[in-house]
Scaffold this motif. Structure first.
Motif, PDB file in Angstrom:
ATOM      1  N   SER A 157       9.269 -22.021  25.422  1.00 25.91           N
ATOM      2  CA  SER A 157       9.969 -22.511  26.611  1.00 25.91           C
ATOM      3  C   SER A 157      11.480 -22.482  26.415  1.00 25.91           C
ATOM      4  O   SER A 157      12.229 -22.470  27.378  1.00 25.91           O
ATOM      5  CB  SER A 157       9.504 -23.922  26.959  1.00 25.91           C
ATOM      6  OG  SER A 157       9.736 -24.791  25.878  1.00 25.91           O
ATOM      7  N   TYR A 158      11.929 -22.452  25.174  1.00 25.32           N
ATOM      8  CA  TYR A 158      13.368 -22.352  24.899  1.00 25.32           C
ATOM      9  C   TYR A 158      13.749 -20.934  24.468  1.00 25.32           C
ATOM     10  O   TYR A 158      14.709 -20.720  23.736  1.00 25.32           O
ATOM     11  CB  TYR A 158      13.817 -23.413  23.894  1.00 25.32           C
ATOM     12  CG  TYR A 158      12.920 -23.574  22.699  1.00 25.32           C
ATOM     13  CD1 TYR A 158      13.159 -22.897  21.510  1.00 25.32           C
ATOM     14  CD2 TYR A 158      11.816 -24.426  22.759  1.00 25.32           C
ATOM     15  CE1 TYR A 158      12.325 -23.035  20.419  1.00 25.32           C
ATOM     16  CE2 TYR A 158      10.976 -24.575  21.659  1.00 25.32           C
ATOM     17  CZ  TYR A 158      11.244 -23.881  20.508  1.00 25.32           C
ATOM     18  OH  TYR A 158      10.411 -24.026  19.423  1.00 25.32           O
ATOM     19  N   SER A 159      12.971 -19.961  24.928  1.00 25.46           N
ATOM     20  CA  SER A 159      13.247 -18.518  24.796  1.00 25.46           C
ATOM     21  C   SER A 159      13.306 -17.997  23.360  1.00 25.46           C
ATOM     22  O   SER A 159      13.995 -17.034  23.079  1.00 25.46           O
ATOM     23  CB  SER A 159      14.541 -18.155  25.526  1.00 25.46           C
ATOM     24  OG  SER A 159      14.422 -18.446  26.888  1.00 25.46           O
ATOM     25  N   GLU A 160      12.586 -18.637  22.476  1.00 23.37           N
ATOM     26  CA  GLU A 160      12.501 -18.140  21.097  1.00 23.37           C
ATOM     27  C   GLU A 160      11.228 -17.313  20.941  1.00 23.37           C
ATOM     28  O   GLU A 160      10.166 -17.691  21.433  1.00 23.37           O
ATOM     29  CB  GLU A 160      12.489 -19.305  20.113  1.00 23.37           C
ATOM     30  CG  GLU A 160      12.587 -18.845  18.671  1.00 23.37           C
ATOM     31  CD  GLU A 160      12.731 -20.010  17.712  1.00 23.37           C
ATOM     32  OE1 GLU A 160      11.907 -20.094  16.780  1.00 23.37           O
ATOM     33  OE2 GLU A 160      13.646 -20.824  17.904  1.00 23.37           O
ATOM     34  N   HIS A 161      11.355 -16.185  20.245  1.00 24.04           N
ATOM     35  CA  HIS A 161      10.206 -15.296  20.045  1.00 24.04           C
ATOM     36  C   HIS A 161       9.158 -15.964  19.165  1.00 24.04           C
ATOM     37  O   HIS A 161       9.463 -16.496  18.106  1.00 24.04           O
ATOM     38  CB  HIS A 161      10.668 -13.986  19.395  1.00 24.04           C
ATOM     39  CG  HIS A 161       9.534 -13.096  19.003  1.00 24.04           C
ATOM     40  ND1 HIS A 161       8.741 -12.466  19.925  1.00 24.04           N
ATOM     41  CD2 HIS A 161       9.035 -12.765  17.783  1.00 24.04           C
ATOM     42  CE1 HIS A 161       7.811 -11.767  19.289  1.00 24.04           C
ATOM     43  NE2 HIS A 161       7.972 -11.938  17.993  1.00 24.04           N
ATOM     44  N   ILE A 162       7.893 -15.910  19.626  1.00 23.28           N
ATOM     45  CA  ILE A 162       6.781 -16.497  18.879  1.00 23.28           C
ATOM     46  C   ILE A 162       5.906 -15.409  18.275  1.00 23.28           C
ATOM     47  O   ILE A 162       5.520 -15.474  17.123  1.00 23.28           O
ATOM     48  CB  ILE A 162       5.898 -17.386  19.793  1.00 23.28           C
ATOM     49  CG1 ILE A 162       6.719 -18.431  20.520  1.00 23.28           C
ATOM     50  CG2 ILE A 162       4.764 -18.003  19.004  1.00 23.28           C
ATOM     51  CD1 ILE A 162       7.367 -19.455  19.645  1.00 23.28           C
ATOM     52  N   GLY A 163       5.574 -14.405  19.050  1.00 16.95           N
ATOM     53  CA  GLY A 163       4.677 -13.350  18.598  1.00 16.95           C
ATOM     54  C   GLY A 163       4.414 -12.377  19.730  1.00 16.95           C
ATOM     55  O   GLY A 163       5.216 -12.258  20.660  1.00 16.95           O
ATOM     56  N   TYR A 164       3.281 -11.695  19.654  1.00 17.53           N
ATOM     57  CA  TYR A 164       2.913 -10.707  20.652  1.00 17.53           C
ATOM     58  C   TYR A 164       1.443 -10.845  21.021  1.00 17.53           C
ATOM     59  O   TYR A 164       0.611 -11.133  20.160  1.00 17.53           O
ATOM     60  CB  TYR A 164       3.071  -9.276  20.102  1.00 17.53           C
ATOM     61  CG  TYR A 164       4.482  -8.846  19.860  1.00 17.53           C
ATOM     62  CD1 TYR A 164       5.209  -8.185  20.854  1.00 17.53           C
ATOM     63  CD2 TYR A 164       5.088  -9.068  18.636  1.00 17.53           C
ATOM     64  CE1 TYR A 164       6.505  -7.758  20.614  1.00 17.53           C
ATOM     65  CE2 TYR A 164       6.383  -8.658  18.405  1.00 17.53           C
ATOM     66  CZ  TYR A 164       7.092  -8.001  19.399  1.00 17.53           C
ATOM     67  OH  TYR A 164       8.376  -7.589  19.167  1.00 17.53           O
ATOM     68  N   VAL A 165       1.159 -10.587  22.286  1.00 19.97           N
ATOM     69  CA  VAL A 165      -0.212 -10.312  22.701  1.00 19.97           C
ATOM     70  C   VAL A 165      -0.339  -8.808  22.556  1.00 19.97           C
ATOM     71  O   VAL A 165       0.483  -8.051  23.081  1.00 19.97           O
ATOM     72  CB  VAL A 165      -0.489 -10.727  24.166  1.00 19.97           C
ATOM     73  CG1 VAL A 165      -1.870 -10.259  24.592  1.00 19.97           C
ATOM     74  CG2 VAL A 165      -0.351 -12.216  24.340  1.00 19.97           C
ATOM     75  N   ILE A 166      -1.335  -8.358  21.817  1.00 20.46           N
ATOM     76  CA  ILE A 166      -1.541  -6.934  21.585  1.00 20.46           C
ATOM     77  C   ILE A 166      -2.842  -6.523  22.271  1.00 20.46           C
ATOM     78  O   ILE A 166      -3.895  -7.098  22.001  1.00 20.46           O
ATOM     79  CB  ILE A 166      -1.609  -6.624  20.079  1.00 20.46           C
ATOM     80  CG1 ILE A 166      -0.330  -7.076  19.391  1.00 20.46           C
ATOM     81  CG2 ILE A 166      -1.865  -5.134  19.856  1.00 20.46           C
ATOM     82  CD1 ILE A 166      -0.372  -6.962  17.881  1.00 20.46           C
ATOM     83  N   VAL A 167      -2.727  -5.544  23.172  1.00 18.34           N
ATOM     84  CA  VAL A 167      -3.891  -5.077  23.920  1.00 18.34           C
ATOM     85  C   VAL A 167      -4.006  -3.571  23.769  1.00 18.34           C
ATOM     86  O   VAL A 167      -3.057  -2.845  24.067  1.00 18.34           O
ATOM     87  CB  VAL A 167      -3.787  -5.435  25.425  1.00 18.34           C
ATOM     88  CG1 VAL A 167      -4.995  -4.901  26.179  1.00 18.34           C
ATOM     89  CG2 VAL A 167      -3.658  -6.935  25.604  1.00 18.34           C
ATOM     90  N   GLY A 168      -5.159  -3.122  23.297  1.00 19.18           N
ATOM     91  CA  GLY A 168      -5.441  -1.699  23.186  1.00 19.18           C
ATOM     92  C   GLY A 168      -6.469  -1.288  24.220  1.00 19.18           C
ATOM     93  O   GLY A 168      -7.541  -1.895  24.312  1.00 19.18           O
ATOM     94  N   ILE A 169      -6.117  -0.285  25.021  1.00 18.21           N
ATOM     95  CA  ILE A 169      -7.002   0.205  26.077  1.00 18.21           C
ATOM     96  C   ILE A 169      -7.394   1.643  25.759  1.00 18.21           C
ATOM     97  O   ILE A 169      -6.548   2.463  25.407  1.00 18.21           O
ATOM     98  CB  ILE A 169      -6.309   0.157  27.459  1.00 18.21           C
ATOM     99  CG1 ILE A 169      -5.950  -1.262  27.848  1.00 18.21           C
ATOM    100  CG2 ILE A 169      -7.163   0.812  28.537  1.00 18.21           C
ATOM    101  CD1 ILE A 169      -7.116  -2.143  28.217  1.00 18.21           C
ATOM    102  N   SER A 170      -8.662   1.945  25.926  1.00 22.20           N
ATOM    103  CA  SER A 170      -9.173   3.292  25.691  1.00 22.20           C
ATOM    104  C   SER A 170      -8.665   4.247  26.768  1.00 22.20           C
ATOM    105  O   SER A 170      -8.885   4.010  27.954  1.00 22.20           O
ATOM    106  CB  SER A 170     -10.697   3.272  25.702  1.00 22.20           C
ATOM    107  OG  SER A 170     -11.216   4.574  25.799  1.00 22.20           O
TER     108      SER A 170
END
Length: 180
Positions: A157-170
């Motif tokens: 909420s204070y605009s600090e990077h936490i991580g990533y959602v990683i999605v792989g689509i065929s």
């Protein structure tokens, strides 16, 4: 006779050449459309998942390595989302660190999957982006032959990077969907 035959052969050759170029361009456009469809699908999935994930809660899971009931509720939502969408080959929540990809959630329940706190080495494609992934930059997607993998940044909420959602689509699955 000879001039007429030469003109006829040139017309045939030209027609074959035009047909060949047309087929090549059509295939190229189809392949490009397939990639756009796969990218759009994976981006939508990643953004949808990032909306249900609370950055501050993720920070707590990363720092403590402890799971609570909310962790399991969210993990089950992600697993259900992946299992009900057959084109999704990968759905994970990861924080990148110097040692590799530190997993928070992974929907791969096989032996290849990861659990909270597990760190996996980066693949060759990810290594090219390692410093950008660690700093939380938006890298968009990486193409792996038969799939497109989108990296959607998660911020607090204070605009600090936490991580990533990683999605792989065929891309193969989306190609089949486009044909039908």
């Amino acid at each position: 006779g000879s001039l007429r035959r030469s003109m006829f052969m040139l017309v045939i050759l030209f027609s074959v050449l035009v047909c060949g170029v047309n087929i090549l361009l059509s295939y190229h456009n189809f392949a490009a459309s397939n990639k756009r469809f796969a990218y759009s699908t994976s981006e939508t999935v990643a953004r949808t998942c990032s909306m249900i994930i609370d950055g501050e809660t993720l920070e707590n899971y990363i720092s403590t390595g402890k799971r609570d009931s909310d962790y399991y509720v969210l993990w089950n939502k992600l697993i259900d989302y992946r299992s009900t969408n057959e084109e999704i080959l990968q759905l994970s929540v990861v924080k990148f660190v110097e040692q590799g990809a530190k997993y928070i959630f992974d929907t791969d329940l096989s032996e290849k999957g990861a659990f909270l706190g597990d760190i996996k080495r980066l693949d060759n494609h990810q290594e090219k982006y390692q410093s950008r992934l660690i700093s939380g930059e938006d890298i968009g997607f990486i193409e792996y032959g038969d799939q497109i993998v989108v990296y959607e940044p998660i911020v607090s909420s204070y605009s600090e990077h936490i991580g990533y959602v990683i999605v792989g689509i065929s891309t193969e699955h989306s190609r089949i969907q486009q044909i039908n």
